[in-house]
Scaffold this motif. Structure first.
Motif, mmCIF file in Angstrom:
data_model
loop_
_atom_site.group_PDB
_atom_site.id
_atom_site.type_symbol
_atom_site.label_atom_id
_atom_site.label_comp_id
_atom_site.label_asym_id
_atom_site.label_seq_id
_atom_site.Cartn_x
_atom_site.Cartn_y
_atom_site.Cartn_z
ATOM 1 N N HIS A 4 0.848 -1.214 0.000
ATOM 2 C CA HIS A 4 0.000 0.000 0.000
ATOM 3 C C HIS A 4 0.880 1.260 0.000
ATOM 4 C CE1 HIS A 4 -3.454 -2.549 0.687
ATOM 5 N NE2 HIS A 4 -2.825 -3.100 1.721
ATOM 6 N N ALA A 5 1.918 1.247 -0.812
ATOM 7 C CA ALA A 5 2.825 2.384 -0.902
ATOM 8 C C ALA A 5 2.193 3.513 -1.710
ATOM 9 C CB ALA A 5 4.151 1.954 -1.537
ATOM 10 N N ASP A 6 2.701 4.710 -1.499
ATOM 11 C CA ASP A 6 2.222 5.883 -2.237
ATOM 12 C C ASP A 6 2.850 5.989 -3.620
ATOM 13 O OD1 ASP A 6 0.693 7.177 0.007
ATOM 14 O OD2 ASP A 6 2.690 7.136 0.923
ATOM 15 N N LEU A 7 3.983 5.315 -3.792
ATOM 16 C CA LEU A 7 4.743 5.521 -5.032
ATOM 17 C C LEU A 7 5.717 4.366 -5.218
ATOM 18 C CD1 LEU A 7 5.573 7.542 -7.366
ATOM 19 C CD2 LEU A 7 7.303 8.416 -5.773
ATOM 20 N N GLY A 8 5.932 3.996 -6.456
ATOM 21 C CA GLY A 8 6.998 3.063 -6.800
ATOM 22 C C GLY A 8 7.902 3.722 -7.822
ATOM 23 N N ALA A 9 9.174 3.365 -7.799
ATOM 24 C CA ALA A 9 10.111 3.987 -8.742
ATOM 25 C C ALA A 9 11.263 3.033 -9.017
ATOM 26 C CB ALA A 9 10.647 5.304 -8.179
ATOM 27 N N MET A 10 11.809 3.177 -10.184
ATOM 28 C CA MET A 10 13.034 2.469 -10.522
ATOM 29 C C MET A 10 14.025 3.473 -11.102
ATOM 30 S SD MET A 10 13.623 -1.047 -12.621
ATOM 31 C CE MET A 10 12.771 -0.462 -14.075
ATOM 32 N N ILE A 21 5.946 4.267 -10.958
ATOM 33 C CA ILE A 21 4.828 3.351 -10.737
ATOM 34 C C ILE A 21 3.860 4.037 -9.785
ATOM 35 C CG2 ILE A 21 4.154 1.113 -9.791
ATOM 36 C CD1 ILE A 21 7.714 1.540 -10.910
ATOM 37 N N ASP A 22 2.596 4.092 -10.141
ATOM 38 C CA ASP A 22 1.659 4.818 -9.279
ATOM 39 C C ASP A 22 1.242 3.969 -8.079
ATOM 40 O OD1 ASP A 22 -0.360 3.086 -10.037
ATOM 41 O OD2 ASP A 22 -1.416 4.524 -11.307
ATOM 42 N N ASP A 23 0.391 4.523 -7.222
ATOM 43 C CA ASP A 23 0.033 3.856 -5.976
ATOM 44 C C ASP A 23 -0.864 2.646 -6.170
ATOM 45 O OD1 ASP A 23 -2.951 5.310 -5.427
ATOM 46 O OD2 ASP A 23 -1.475 6.456 -6.569
ATOM 47 N N GLU A 50 7.988 15.139 -2.669
ATOM 48 C CA GLU A 50 7.539 16.431 -2.144
ATOM 49 C C GLU A 50 6.233 16.866 -2.813
ATOM 50 O OE1 GLU A 50 9.118 21.052 -1.864
ATOM 51 O OE2 GLU A 50 9.299 19.874 -3.696
ATOM 52 N N LEU A 51 6.177 16.727 -4.150
ATOM 53 C CA LEU A 51 4.991 17.177 -4.878
ATOM 54 C C LEU A 51 3.758 16.374 -4.477
ATOM 55 C CD1 LEU A 51 6.638 17.588 -8.404
ATOM 56 C CD2 LEU A 51 5.929 19.429 -6.857
ATOM 57 N N LEU A 52 3.921 15.060 -4.262
ATOM 58 C CA LEU A 52 2.787 14.241 -3.850
ATOM 59 C C LEU A 52 2.367 14.559 -2.426
ATOM 60 C CD1 LEU A 52 3.768 10.814 -5.468
ATOM 61 C CD2 LEU A 52 2.027 12.446 -6.233
ATOM 62 N N ALA A 53 3.348 14.953 -1.594
ATOM 63 C CA ALA A 53 3.011 15.367 -0.222
ATOM 64 C C ALA A 53 2.210 16.663 -0.227
ATOM 65 C CB ALA A 53 4.292 15.524 0.601
ATOM 66 N N PRO A 98 -3.885 11.297 -4.669
ATOM 67 C CA PRO A 98 -2.793 10.347 -4.948
ATOM 68 C C PRO A 98 -2.424 10.362 -6.428
ATOM 69 C CG PRO A 98 -4.856 9.170 -4.611
ATOM 70 C CD PRO A 98 -5.131 10.598 -4.276
ATOM 71 N N LEU A 99 -1.278 9.798 -6.737
ATOM 72 C CA LEU A 99 -0.768 9.804 -8.115
ATOM 73 C C LEU A 99 -1.715 9.080 -9.062
ATOM 74 C CD1 LEU A 99 1.501 10.525 -10.092
ATOM 75 C CD2 LEU A 99 2.688 8.432 -9.403
ATOM 76 N N SER A 100 -2.362 8.019 -8.590
ATOM 77 C CA SER A 100 -3.252 7.256 -9.473
ATOM 78 C C SER A 100 -4.403 8.109 -9.981
ATOM 79 C CB SER A 100 -3.793 6.024 -8.741
ATOM 80 O OG SER A 100 -4.493 6.406 -7.564
ATOM 81 N N VAL A 101 -4.888 9.013 -9.143
ATOM 82 C CA VAL A 101 -5.974 9.900 -9.581
ATOM 83 C C VAL A 101 -5.470 10.859 -10.649
ATOM 84 C CG1 VAL A 101 -7.584 11.697 -8.830
ATOM 85 C CG2 VAL A 101 -7.165 9.703 -7.373
ATOM 86 N N VAL A 102 -4.261 11.389 -10.474
ATOM 87 C CA VAL A 102 -3.649 12.249 -11.502
ATOM 88 C C VAL A 102 -3.558 11.500 -12.820
ATOM 89 C CG1 VAL A 102 -1.581 13.530 -12.160
ATOM 90 C CG2 VAL A 102 -2.355 13.558 -9.770
ATOM 91 N N VAL A 103 -3.124 10.242 -12.731
ATOM 92 C CA VAL A 103 -2.961 9.437 -13.955
ATOM 93 C C VAL A 103 -4.306 9.186 -14.619
ATOM 94 C CG1 VAL A 103 -2.232 7.178 -14.842
ATOM 95 C CG2 VAL A 103 -0.837 8.355 -13.122
#
Length: 822
Positions: A604-610, A621-623, A720-723, A728-733
């Motif tokens: 249940h993370a807020d964000l994924g990244a590579m 990767i979104d939430d 920072e921007l998501l804070a 959440p990022l998924s809604v933006v997407v």
């Protein structure tokens, strides 16, 4: 006799003397010397003329081969007898003459015995051949004495199948018939006189194999006869299966096939899926990549054959480089150090002379003798790039470093770094030696990411930077990137200056006291982490305590991220948090991104990244665990960063979707369209008022920190921007517009690229953008046609209102360009 030029064997003999051409991976003359030893002959005089020093360097005094060698050098061509006469001071007793470039196993002792039995002045070794038309026929009487000679007869004149083998046993008296300093031939000048005088001229017919390796067809035929064991020669290596010889140190993948008879030289590498067919010979140190097919071909030493290449009945010279999908048909011959580009096709019988370049996807139907595109450009794309230890060698690395260092002030300091691979470590050390040699000091970061290296280069102690690392898409390829004092890529003017110095080898030479030093900068990672932290409001992130899953992709970003994340107070699950070359070699970006998505959903993370292996690029990767493609990610980032850009302008490449421009304009930002090259984007990012820059492949730049891509810094900024955001990022997407972009490419010869661009400009009345290539705006989209800077290709991007219209628009321009290049 080893003085011939071997003109019929060109282009193989354009850069090497015929006696040194390998047969079964040993020079022809070495086989001849082995034959002499088997017949108890251990004193050898070698007559040399063409490329004499090469022969002398190879054989030396003969001790390595169990004989004693003396050399007689011809300054001008003296003919077969004249060259032997030039060595008369070494020949004061009965001697045997044999060519240094013939393949034979005849019994030399039998010729000597016949000579002694008849007390002859000269005895010619005779061999029987099926087709005597190209040779001098010798007709003998029953007692073995020679009755007549017939040079190059017609079939109506063929009264015998015994020919002059070029092997003679002679007494020193023959020197009376050889005038010093004049061109004299045995067949036309000496032997006819002996025959006329009746002075003991005999022929000795001997059994055994004999082949005059005088043509390219004969060269291939000689290899086939060796593999069929029709001739007695030593084949190096181990016979691991019937008819299959493998040299010491060779590595053959279990999924590769070697079908005998065949020879694989020492230290060769044959990868999975490759097929080495019958009658193929691989020289020492050959590298054969995946899915290559080789049949009835001879490859000399140090040849590289790229994935999926196809060689049939081909001869490949030393140190040739054949890239992915190259195809050589029957009878193709490549001279030494020839470069064949990706998917190039060489038609049957084509000969390419040494040091030539065949462009990618070229179709070559005629031989290339004088023509050449010249040496490949030193810089490709973002820097120096090529196969590690094939294109980018320690010698090249040292010379490039000396050229770059010569453009810097004496006593200046340059930052260096690398990834964790042995290739990068070896070549970086070579470059450091080159920098020191021209009086430039080195501060070595050892293993560090590209952004950290750029950051270090911006420090007052340094004036430039260099980093070396394997390519993410092809770990056989190594890239060398050069940075200026601002940490951005060097510009074209500096590149040209480096290339001029490199080509002329016009390097600065310093005295011993001025040779550069090597040091190691202290606490740099700490300084970098502090600088990144200053670009965001840490208190906002700490208050939110976001959860993130981050894959470091076995890259050097793992060295800096712990310090950086500790400042954020974020809850981070780290994946692959260590640098590993083995991990890089097998890294599958898509599979790893999907794995991060699963971890995001599970935690249940807020964000994924590579973060990419070099630290420059970021996959988001979104939430909900959805892996965003680079276009989606760019639009999402623009949506959340728009109100917080530190400046009034952003920089985007000219091929980015028009939706990106719309999002920026809605946030009150001006979009500066840039050329496609990352260096051009970075140059714009350095301009005043530009607060953000991004590419269409996961590159993000925050000019307040670095005017270059930095995946770690962008990740911190995104947290920072998501804070700060309320969604959440998924809604933006979910609220992003759907993008419809089609991409294609057209093969375009170099000489027609300018014509194609000119025609596209002249034949349209629509609005054009000429930033990089030609961008044509249509009512419901746009098309960009941009020439590739490295390959003979024009790339096409098209955006439409839906997928069908985008594909149709791209297809229309592909057709237009194809008609222009016909």
């Amino acid at each position: 006799m080893a003085g011939g030029e071997g003109t019929r064997l060109r282009p193989l003999t354009s850069s090497a003397p015929k006696p040194l051409l390998p047969l079964a991976n040993r020079p022809i003359m070495e086989h001849v010397i082995s034959l002499l030893r088997r017949n108890d002959i251990d004193e050898v005089v070698v007559t040399v003329a063409f490329m004499a020093n090469a022969i002398r360097r190879w054989f030396g005094d003969g001790s390595e081969h169990g004989v004693r060698i003396t050399y007689a050098v011809e300054d001008t061509p003296l003919g077969t007898a004249g060259s032997v006469g030039n060595a008369r001071q070494h020949l004061d007793e009965r001697f045997l003459v044999i060519s240094g470039d013939v393949l034979t196993d005849v019994d030399l002792g039998a010729i000597v015995a016949e000579h002694e039995a008849h007390d002859a002045t000269a005895t010619i070794g005779l061999v029987r051949v099926e087709d005597p038309l190209e040779f001098g026929i010798v007709i003998t009487r029953p007692d073995g004495s020679i009755e007549r000679f017939l040079e190059k007869p017609s079939w109506g004149q063929v009264f015998s199948d015994t020919i002059n083998s070029g092997i003679f046993v002679l007494e020193p008296e023959v020197f009376d018939l050889i005038e010093p300093g004049r061109s004299v031939d045995f067949s036309t000048d000496v032997f006819p006189v002996l025959l006329e005088r009746g002075e003991g001229l005999y022929g000795a017919v001997v059994d055994g194999y004999w082949e005059d390796v005088g043509t390219l067809e004969a060269y291939l035929r000689a290899h086939q006869d060796i593999l069929d064991r029709r001739v007695v020669v030593d084949i190096s290596g181990f016979e691991v299966a019937p008819g299959v010889w493998v040299g010491e140190g060779a590595e053959i993948h279990p999924e590769a096939r070697v079908v005998g008879p065949a020879i694989v030289g020492e230290n060769c590498t044959i990868e999975a899926g490759a097929v080495i067919g019958p009658y193929s010979v691989l020289g020492d140190n050959a590298r054969v990549r995946r899915d290559v097919t080789i049949a009835r071909s001879v490859l000399l030493d140090n040849v590289y054959v790229g994935e999926g290449a196809h060689l049939l009945g081909t001869i490949v010279g030393r140190s040739c480089d054949l890239r992915r999908g190259a195809r050589c048909e029957e009878g193709v011959v490549l001279g030494d150090e020839t470069f064949i580009g990706d998917e190039a096709v060489l038609a049957a019988g084509v000969k390419v002379y040494p040091f030539k370049t065949v462009e990618a996807r070229a179709i070559v139907n005629t031989s290339i003798v004088w023509e050449s595109r010249g040496a490949r450009s030193l810089f490709v794309g973002e820097g120096l790039r090529g196969l590690a230890n094939v294109d980018v060698t320690p010698e090249l690395a040292t010379r490039v470093a000396m050229a770059f260092g010569s453009t810097l002030p004496k006593g200046a300091t340059i930052m260096t770094s690398r990834d964790s691979s042995r290739s990068a470590r070896m070549l970086k050390r070579a470059m450091m030696a080159g920098f020191n040699a021209v009086g430039v000091n080195v501060l070595d970061l050892e293993v560090a990411s590209v952004p950290v290296t750029r950051f270090a280069t911006r420090q007052p102690t340094a004036v430039a930077g260099v980093t070396l690392r394997l390519d993410q898409d092809d770990p056989q390829v190594l890239g060398v990137h050069f940075f200026d004092t601002d940490g951005a890529d060097i510009d074209d003017e500096v590149r040209r200056k480096i290339e001029r110095l490199f080509d002329r080898e016009d390097f600065r030479r310093v005295v011993a006291a001025e040779i550069g030093d090597i040091g190691f900068p202290p606490r740099l990672l700490e300084h970098y982490a502090t600088a990144v932290g200053e670009t965001v409001d840490l208190s906002v992130i700490r208050a939110r305590r976001p959860k993130a899953v981050v894959d470091y992709a076995y890259g050097s970003a793992s060295f800096v991220m712990p310090d950086l994340l500790a400042k954020l107070g974020a809850d981070v699950l780290a994946v692959n948090p260590f640098a590993s070359t083995a991990g890089l070699l097998d890294f599958d970006l898509d599979a790893h991104a999907q794995a991060v998505g699963e971890l995001v959903r599970a935690s249940h993370a807020d964000l994924g990244a590579m973060i990419g292996p070099d630290g420059s690029r970021l996959t988001i990767i979104d939430d909900l665990g959805r892996v965003l493609d680079h276009t989606q990610a760019l639009l999402a980032v623009l949506t959340v960063i728009g109100p917080h850009v530190d400046g009034e302008r952003i920089a985007l490449p000219v091929n980015v979707t028009s939706h990106a421009t719309a999002i920026a304009l809605a946030a009150g930002l001006e979009v500066v369209e840039t050329p496609l090259a990352p260096a051009a984007l970075m140059a714009v990012a350095r301009q005043k008022g530009v607060g953000f820059a991004a590419s269409d492949d996961g590159g993000y730049a925050l000019p307040g920190l670095l005017p270059a891509f930095d995946g770690a810094a962008m990740l911190v900024k995104l947290l920072e921007l998501l804070a700060l955001a309320t969604t959440p990022l998924s809604v933006v997407v979910d609220h992003l517009p759907v993008v419809h972009i089609a991409r294609d490419a057209v093969v375009t010869p170099w000489e027609q690229k300018g014509q194609v661009m000119r025609n596209l400009v002249e034949r349209t009345d629509r609005r054009l953008v000429l930033v990089d290539g030609v961008k044509v705006h249509h009512d419901d989209g746009w098309v960009l046609a941009a020439p590739d800077p490295v390959e003979p290709v024009t790339h096409i991007w098209a955006e439409g209102r839906d997928d069908a219209s985008a594909r149709q628009l791209a297809h229309d321009y592909v057709r237009r360009i194809s008609q222009l290049v016909v």
